[in-house]
Write a protein that holds these residues in place. Structure first.
Motif, PDB file in Angstrom:
ATOM      1  N   SER A 150     -19.218   4.888 -39.021  1.00 42.28           N
ATOM      2  CA  SER A 150     -18.963   5.141 -40.439  1.00 42.28           C
ATOM      3  C   SER A 150     -18.607   3.858 -41.178  1.00 42.28           C
ATOM      4  O   SER A 150     -18.996   3.665 -42.333  1.00 42.28           O
ATOM      5  CB  SER A 150     -17.841   6.176 -40.602  1.00 42.28           C
ATOM      6  OG  SER A 150     -18.240   7.441 -40.123  1.00 42.28           O
ATOM      7  N   ARG A 151     -17.876   2.963 -40.516  1.00 44.70           N
ATOM      8  CA  ARG A 151     -17.483   1.717 -41.173  1.00 44.70           C
ATOM      9  C   ARG A 151     -18.652   0.750 -41.328  1.00 44.70           C
ATOM     10  O   ARG A 151     -18.622  -0.125 -42.189  1.00 44.70           O
ATOM     11  CB  ARG A 151     -16.335   1.060 -40.400  1.00 44.70           C
ATOM     12  CG  ARG A 151     -15.056   1.874 -40.481  1.00 44.70           C
ATOM     13  CD  ARG A 151     -13.876   1.171 -39.855  1.00 44.70           C
ATOM     14  NE  ARG A 151     -12.649   1.949 -40.057  1.00 44.70           N
ATOM     15  CZ  ARG A 151     -11.445   1.553 -39.681  1.00 44.70           C
ATOM     16  NH1 ARG A 151     -11.299   0.392 -39.064  1.00 44.70           N
ATOM     17  NH2 ARG A 151     -10.392   2.299 -39.903  1.00 44.70           N
ATOM     18  N   ARG A 152     -19.667   0.906 -40.508  1.00 44.74           N
ATOM     19  CA  ARG A 152     -20.846   0.050 -40.620  1.00 44.74           C
ATOM     20  C   ARG A 152     -21.916   0.640 -41.532  1.00 44.74           C
ATOM     21  O   ARG A 152     -22.640  -0.094 -42.209  1.00 44.74           O
ATOM     22  CB  ARG A 152     -21.448  -0.200 -39.220  1.00 44.74           C
ATOM     23  CG  ARG A 152     -20.633  -1.172 -38.390  1.00 44.74           C
ATOM     24  CD  ARG A 152     -21.035  -1.114 -36.921  1.00 44.74           C
ATOM     25  NE  ARG A 152     -20.382  -2.159 -36.138  1.00 44.74           N
ATOM     26  CZ  ARG A 152     -19.119  -2.106 -35.725  1.00 44.74           C
ATOM     27  NH1 ARG A 152     -18.372  -1.053 -36.042  1.00 44.74           N
ATOM     28  NH2 ARG A 152     -18.593  -3.092 -35.031  1.00 44.74           N
ATOM     29  N   SER A 184     -22.780  10.437 -42.135  1.00 38.16           N
ATOM     30  CA  SER A 184     -22.736  11.899 -42.093  1.00 38.16           C
ATOM     31  C   SER A 184     -24.119  12.484 -41.819  1.00 38.16           C
ATOM     32  O   SER A 184     -24.249  13.501 -41.135  1.00 38.16           O
ATOM     33  CB  SER A 184     -22.177  12.449 -43.408  1.00 38.16           C
ATOM     34  OG  SER A 184     -23.039  12.172 -44.502  1.00 38.16           O
ATOM     35  N   PHE A 185     -25.167  11.863 -42.346  1.00 38.59           N
ATOM     36  CA  PHE A 185     -26.520  12.348 -42.063  1.00 38.59           C
ATOM     37  C   PHE A 185     -26.940  11.995 -40.639  1.00 38.59           C
ATOM     38  O   PHE A 185     -27.597  12.787 -39.961  1.00 38.59           O
ATOM     39  CB  PHE A 185     -27.515  11.765 -43.068  1.00 38.59           C
ATOM     40  CG  PHE A 185     -27.557  12.510 -44.375  1.00 38.59           C
ATOM     41  CD1 PHE A 185     -28.317  13.655 -44.509  1.00 38.59           C
ATOM     42  CD2 PHE A 185     -26.814  12.082 -45.462  1.00 38.59           C
ATOM     43  CE1 PHE A 185     -28.352  14.346 -45.712  1.00 38.59           C
ATOM     44  CE2 PHE A 185     -26.835  12.765 -46.657  1.00 38.59           C
ATOM     45  CZ  PHE A 185     -27.604  13.907 -46.794  1.00 38.59           C
ATOM     46  N   ALA A 186     -26.588  10.787 -40.179  1.00 38.72           N
ATOM     47  CA  ALA A 186     -26.930  10.399 -38.810  1.00 38.72           C
ATOM     48  C   ALA A 186     -26.262  11.330 -37.803  1.00 38.72           C
ATOM     49  O   ALA A 186     -26.800  11.573 -36.715  1.00 38.72           O
ATOM     50  CB  ALA A 186     -26.516   8.955 -38.558  1.00 38.72           C
ATOM     51  N   LEU A 203     -16.946  27.196 -43.758  1.00 39.32           N
ATOM     52  CA  LEU A 203     -16.771  26.284 -44.886  1.00 39.32           C
ATOM     53  C   LEU A 203     -15.551  25.392 -44.675  1.00 39.32           C
ATOM     54  O   LEU A 203     -15.545  24.217 -45.064  1.00 39.32           O
ATOM     55  CB  LEU A 203     -16.642  27.065 -46.189  1.00 39.32           C
ATOM     56  CG  LEU A 203     -17.923  27.727 -46.701  1.00 39.32           C
ATOM     57  CD1 LEU A 203     -17.621  28.592 -47.917  1.00 39.32           C
ATOM     58  CD2 LEU A 203     -18.961  26.664 -47.060  1.00 39.32           C
ATOM     59  N   GLY A 204     -14.520  25.954 -44.047  1.00 38.38           N
ATOM     60  CA  GLY A 204     -13.350  25.135 -43.699  1.00 38.38           C
ATOM     61  C   GLY A 204     -13.716  24.035 -42.715  1.00 38.38           C
ATOM     62  O   GLY A 204     -13.253  22.887 -42.827  1.00 38.38           O
ATOM     63  N   ALA A 205     -14.574  24.373 -41.740  1.00 35.25           N
ATOM     64  CA  ALA A 205     -15.049  23.365 -40.796  1.00 35.25           C
ATOM     65  C   ALA A 205     -15.881  22.305 -41.504  1.00 35.25           C
ATOM     66  O   ALA A 205     -15.822  21.111 -41.169  1.00 35.25           O
ATOM     67  CB  ALA A 205     -15.872  24.022 -39.686  1.00 35.25           C
ATOM     68  N   MET A 206     -16.656  22.712 -42.499  1.00 30.02           N
ATOM     69  CA  MET A 206     -17.453  21.762 -43.278  1.00 30.02           C
ATOM     70  C   MET A 206     -16.549  20.781 -44.019  1.00 30.02           C
ATOM     71  O   MET A 206     -16.798  19.573 -44.043  1.00 30.02           O
ATOM     72  CB  MET A 206     -18.345  22.519 -44.261  1.00 30.02           C
ATOM     73  CG  MET A 206     -19.232  21.625 -45.119  1.00 30.02           C
ATOM     74  SD  MET A 206     -18.419  21.099 -46.648  1.00 30.02           S
ATOM     75  CE  MET A 206     -18.432  22.633 -47.565  1.00 30.02           C
ATOM     76  N   VAL A 207     -15.480  21.290 -44.616  1.00 29.90           N
ATOM     77  CA  VAL A 207     -14.528  20.418 -45.311  1.00 29.90           C
ATOM     78  C   VAL A 207     -13.901  19.433 -44.329  1.00 29.90           C
ATOM     79  O   VAL A 207     -13.743  18.241 -44.623  1.00 29.90           O
ATOM     80  CB  VAL A 207     -13.436  21.258 -46.003  1.00 29.90           C
ATOM     81  CG1 VAL A 207     -12.333  20.350 -46.560  1.00 29.90           C
ATOM     82  CG2 VAL A 207     -14.045  22.084 -47.128  1.00 29.90           C
ATOM     83  N   GLY A 208     -13.559  19.924 -43.140  1.00 28.11           N
ATOM     84  CA  GLY A 208     -12.990  19.036 -42.125  1.00 28.11           C
ATOM     85  C   GLY A 208     -13.963  17.956 -41.703  1.00 28.11           C
ATOM     86  O   GLY A 208     -13.592  16.786 -41.557  1.00 28.11           O
ATOM     87  N   ALA A 209     -15.239  18.328 -41.534  1.00 27.34           N
ATOM     88  CA  ALA A 209     -16.257  17.346 -41.137  1.00 27.34           C
ATOM     89  C   ALA A 209     -16.486  16.319 -42.239  1.00 27.34           C
ATOM     90  O   ALA A 209     -16.606  15.115 -41.975  1.00 27.34           O
ATOM     91  CB  ALA A 209     -17.562  18.058 -40.796  1.00 27.34           C
ATOM     92  N   ALA A 210     -16.560  16.774 -43.493  1.00 25.11           N
ATOM     93  CA  ALA A 210     -16.743  15.846 -44.610  1.00 25.11           C
ATOM     94  C   ALA A 210     -15.549  14.898 -44.724  1.00 25.11           C
ATOM     95  O   ALA A 210     -15.709  13.696 -44.977  1.00 25.11           O
ATOM     96  CB  ALA A 210     -16.924  16.632 -45.909  1.00 25.11           C
ATOM     97  N   THR A 211     -14.354  15.420 -44.520  1.00 25.86           N
ATOM     98  CA  THR A 211     -13.154  14.585 -44.547  1.00 25.86           C
ATOM     99  C   THR A 211     -13.210  13.528 -43.458  1.00 25.86           C
ATOM    100  O   THR A 211     -12.843  12.363 -43.664  1.00 25.86           O
ATOM    101  CB  THR A 211     -11.893  15.459 -44.358  1.00 25.86           C
ATOM    102  OG1 THR A 211     -11.843  16.447 -45.392  1.00 25.86           O
ATOM    103  CG2 THR A 211     -10.633  14.613 -44.408  1.00 25.86           C
TER     104      THR A 211
END
Length: 321
Positions: A255-257, A264-266, A168-176
């Motif tokens: 991400s900027r495009r 995140s889904f791609a 879950l910590g890794a998930m938070v890092g990825a979402a960030t």
């Protein structure tokens, strides 16, 4: 005419964003197979991550300095953004994932980490009022179902409470990572944000290793991939240059495009590329059900892309810090 030109520009930007996203996913997907060889040769996870980030930082520092020439003043107002990116999205995410796989199956840890798109959608909804459309919800569900098949979890897997917390910590890092990467209003070129984050991440890991928080051990033994032995520095360069430097720069550009939600889904494509590289380098041949899951993941990404048209325009995403 202006409307047509604007639509063409938007379509071109979206297409290039998807190209960057695919390249980033492919680059990140190579990291697991390369790292597995080093770990089998006696490297600790902390050492592999630290060297990976150090090499990437060394590659990007000079180009980033050139890109920032005459605009060094941009770093001070964005110090919080860079700090969060380096410590949470880079170093924290990778360390949390490696700690998770020490306590649970790799597939389960990866599946938990890749619930990050759901976290991104929730963040944009709660923080910025960007309510997801029906197609986005459906696409996310289809992609999640595909991941379950790709990771071959249908037969069941043992879960560790500590491992789940690390994942879950890794998930938070990825979402960030996705949210911070999508912020364009800071004026920082993608290569500058990536380089600065990698430098901070590498520094944090080295300090953690020096005080004994993160075990660090390297080996000069030759590393084996698919029956072929190579010198240790070959996968190290691959991890640093391809799976970190190239992956982070192209990921930020994507991400900027595309925006943080679609990007995140791609990025779920990383799982597919990881399977391919594991097959080529580690002789781990995916099963038929995993190929079916891959098709579902691709379908989910396409549906999410269609769902983006349903979301009303919202103000630019602000950084988390």
């Amino acid at each position: 005419m202006a409307t047509t030109q604007q639509a063409m520009a938007t379509g071109s930007r979206s297409a290039s964003g998807l190209g960057f996203a695919a390249l980033s996913a492919m680059s990140f997907g190579l990291s697991g197979a390369l790292a597995k060889g080093l770990l089998d040769a006696g490297w600790t996870p902390g050492a592999a991550v630290a060297v990976r980030i150090l090499v990437a930082a060394a590659v990007l520092v000079v180009p980033a300095a050139l890109a920032l020439r005459g605009r060094w003043g941009l770093l001070r107002p964005n110090a919080g953004l860079v700090l969060a990116y380096g410590l949470v999205a880079v170093a924290g995410c990778q360390l949390a994932y490696f700690n998770a796989v020490e306590h649970m199956q790799v597939g389960v840890a990866l599946l938990i980490e890749y619930t990050a798109p759901v976290a991104v959608v929730g963040w944009l909804w709660l923080r910025h009022g960007q309510r997801p459309g029906p197609l986005t919800v459906v696409g996310g569900a289809v992609a999640a179902a595909g991941l379950v098949l790709v990771l071959d979890l249908v037969s069941g897997a043992d879960l560790s409470a500590l491992g789940v917390l690390w994942a879950l910590g890794a998930m938070v890092g990825a979402a960030t990572y996705f949210v911070l990467s999508a912020h364009e209003g800071n004026g920082l070129p993608p290569i500058v944000l990536a380089a600065a984050g990698l430098v901070l991440g590498a520094t944090a890991l080295l300090v953690a290793g020096a005080v004994g928080v993160v075990p660090m051990h390297v080996s000069a033994a030759r590393v084996e991939y698919a029956g072929t032995e190579v010198a240790w520095w070959v996968p190290v360069l691959g991890l640093g240059v391809v799976t970190a430097a190239l992956a982070y720069v192209t990921g930020i550009a994507a991400s900027r495009r595309l925006g943080s939600r679609l990007a995140s889904f791609a990025a779920l494509l990383e799982v597919l590329f990881a399977l391919v590289f594991a097959w080529l380098l580690l002789d781990e041949l995916p099963r038929g059900i995993q190929f079916l899951g891959g098709a579902l993941v691709l379908t989910g990404v396409v549906v999410v892309k269609l769902g983006e048209r349903e979301v009303a325009p919202a103000p630019p995403v602000e950084p988390l810090v």
